[in-house]
Design an enzyme around this catalytic site. Structure first.
Site, PDB file in Angstrom:
ATOM      1  N   LYS A   1       0.850  -1.178   0.000  1.00  0.00           N
ATOM      2  CA  LYS A   1       0.000   0.000   0.000  1.00  0.00           C
ATOM      3  C   LYS A   1       0.890   1.234   0.000  1.00  0.00           C
ATOM      4  CE  LYS A   1      -3.739   2.087   2.788  1.00  0.00           C
ATOM      5  NZ  LYS A   1      -4.597   1.883   3.982  1.00  0.00           N
TER       6      LYS A   1
ATOM      7  N   SER B   1      -9.469   1.661   3.189  1.00  0.00           N
ATOM      8  CA  SER B   1      -8.649   2.459   2.281  1.00  0.00           C
ATOM      9  C   SER B   1      -7.612   1.663   1.506  1.00  0.00           C
ATOM     10  CB  SER B   1      -7.936   3.550   3.076  1.00  0.00           C
ATOM     11  OG  SER B   1      -7.047   2.976   4.016  1.00  0.00           O
TER      12      SER B   1
ATOM     13  N   SER C   1      -9.725  -0.622   7.315  1.00  0.00           N
ATOM     14  CA  SER C   1      -9.158  -0.433   5.979  1.00  0.00           C
ATOM     15  C   SER C   1      -8.397  -1.610   5.400  1.00  0.00           C
ATOM     16  CB  SER C   1      -8.245   0.801   5.977  1.00  0.00           C
ATOM     17  OG  SER C   1      -9.014   1.971   6.054  1.00  0.00           O
TER      18      SER C   1
END
Length: 462
Positions: free
Chosen positions: A74, A149, A173
């Site tokens: 990420k 997210s 997330s």
């Protein structure tokens, strides 16, 4: 193919690291134009690193269990020499000079950086509809969200554009996109995994964890990244664990709880049905399944909102004053909302947190794990702001975290596991939660659920 299989093939010299790496790069080139799961792809660098890994393997100098395996991160983890944007324009050209602690650990195990995945800006959202880098699309239905997210990480792993990834989880997330995209997502106990070198959202709520294709891979990655780090003020000392040690053990006698009043209220009927199926499945395997009452859970939403908004505003106040135009509208509005809370509100939220920690402590003295849906509704169309559930319109963003954020607030470990598909062909996820440092137990339960509900590659990417 998961990490365990790839590692075996590379060590047996049945495939080379370069072959594996080029396969993932080919799939990224072929599919990511529609999926949009990556912000940065390290094409040249990762091929060169794979060639070095193959040379070392030929000389008997394998680095570790991930030797020569390309890995996605990420885009919130510092990576030396490779930009870390946090999905923002504020950091679009930021190139760290050091690695995040967890990436250092994975590199020492032999992992190679394939690329940095798309995400909701500054991890402050649940849909990965990013105004700067575009929305990540759900690999099961390109018109729908991948969750957030860490949406790019989950979508890339589901579509086999990467074998695994790391995400962050402040209110859900890791688990929300795992449920939306049909992969495994683990949020460990707060402080078990270092956050040094990770762009923060809310320092008392942020967690780092794996997103994988299998439970065994989640255990493997947790084994590699867990541990005390003196450079992280929230890092905790814990006993050395073998996180896969209970996988395969019987569920006979295990006490599993579920709660109806909170976790089945205003929940998509298909999700409730699958969750009940999982509970029945566990009962058939010998677990003792019982309904439990949990008080004051609704208070947690208020406390979570106050803490995340206050801490995020504190961390962003200078940029908001100096370059507000570099934020997306939704995230700027969310950050600005932190100003409505007072010190009294924050103190109240911390008091609620302490009370709920006692509630969970009491609950887990009577049961071993809690099982719930991961999210209350299926992945929604990109651009939608509300969804109808049980004929009631609900705001998407705040309700996607309804079943996940209580466990961020109190730092409990939680694992999202795919448990089948809806009539629309969308993945459904179930959440397994335990007391602090019970990750091995969660993975044990998750492995049985995984066995009962096998996953597959989305048809668009098969």
């Amino acid at each position: 193919m998961d990490l365990t299989e790839l590692s075996s093939l590379i060590y047996a010299k049945q495939v080379s690291s370069e072959e594996v790496t080029r396969r993932y790069l080919d799939r990224i080139e072929m599919y990511d134009g529609v999926l949009n799961s990556f912000i940065t792809v390290c094409s040249e660098e990762v091929v060169k690193a794979a060639q070095v890994a193959d040379h070392d393997m030929a000389l008997g100098r394998a680095t570790g269990v991930l030797h020569g395996i390309p890995f996605a991160l990420k885009d919130v983890f510092w990576t030396q020499g490779v930009r870390t944007t946090a999905g923002s324009k504020q950091l679009e050209n930021d190139v760290p000079t050091t690695d995040a602690h967890v990436w250092t650990r994975l590199k020492h195990a032999g992992a190679l950086l394939l690329g940095k995945t798309n995400m909701h800006e500054f991890a402050y959202g649940t849909t990965t509809e990013n105004p700067h880098y575009g929305a990540t699309h759900n690999p099961w239905d390109l018109m729908r969200i991948a969750g957030g997210s860490s949406g790019g990480s989950a979508a890339a792993v589901a579509a086999e554009l990467a074998p695994a990834s790391l995400g962050t989880d402040t209110g859900g997330s890791i688990r929300i996109p795992a449920a939306c995209s049909g992969v495994v997502g683990l949020k460990p106990t707060f402080g078990l995994v270092s956050k040094q070198g990770v762009v923060p959202l809310a320092f008392s709520l942020d967690h780092v964890g794996p997103i994988t294709r299998s439970v065994r891979d989640a255990a493997l990655l947790l084994q590699l990244i867990a541990g005390y780090d003196p450079q992280d003020s929230t890092s905790v000392r814990s006993q050395n664990e073998q996180y896969d040690r209970m996988i395969g053990n019987s569920l006979s006698g295990l006490r599993i709880g579920y709660n109806e009043s909170f976790f089945f209220a205003q929940t998509d009927p298909q999700i409730e049905e699958r969750t009940r199926e999982v509970l029945t499945f566990c009962s058939e395997l010998g677990a003792q399944v019982e309904s439990v009452e949990i008080s004051n859970l609704s208070d947690g939403a208020f406390a979570q909102n106050v803490v995340i908004a206050s801490e995020a505003l504190y961390l962003h106040k200078e940029w908001m004053a100096e370059t507000p135009e570099r934020y997306g509208a939704d995230v700027y509005k969310r950050l600005a909302s932190g100003s409505q809370y007072t010190g009294v509100d924050y103190a109240h939220a911390l008091d609620v947190r302490l009370h709920l920690q006692r509630v969970w402590e009491e609950l887990f003295s009577h049961i071993d794990v809690l099982i719930s849906p991961t999210i209350p509704f299926l992945a929604t169309p990109i651009g939608d702001r509300e969804v109808a559930v049980c004929d009631v319109m609900q705001p998407i963003r705040s309700n996607l975290t309804r079943f996940t954020n209580p466990f961020n607030l109190c730092g409990l470990p939680a694992l999202s596991i795919p448990c089948g598909y809806s009539k629309e062909g969308l993945p459904i996820g179930v959440q397994v939660v335990g007391k602090p440092f019970s990750e091995a137990l969660l993975l044990q339960v998750g492995a049985w659920i995984e066995q009962g509900y096998p996953t597959r590659i989305p048809p668009l990417f098969d």
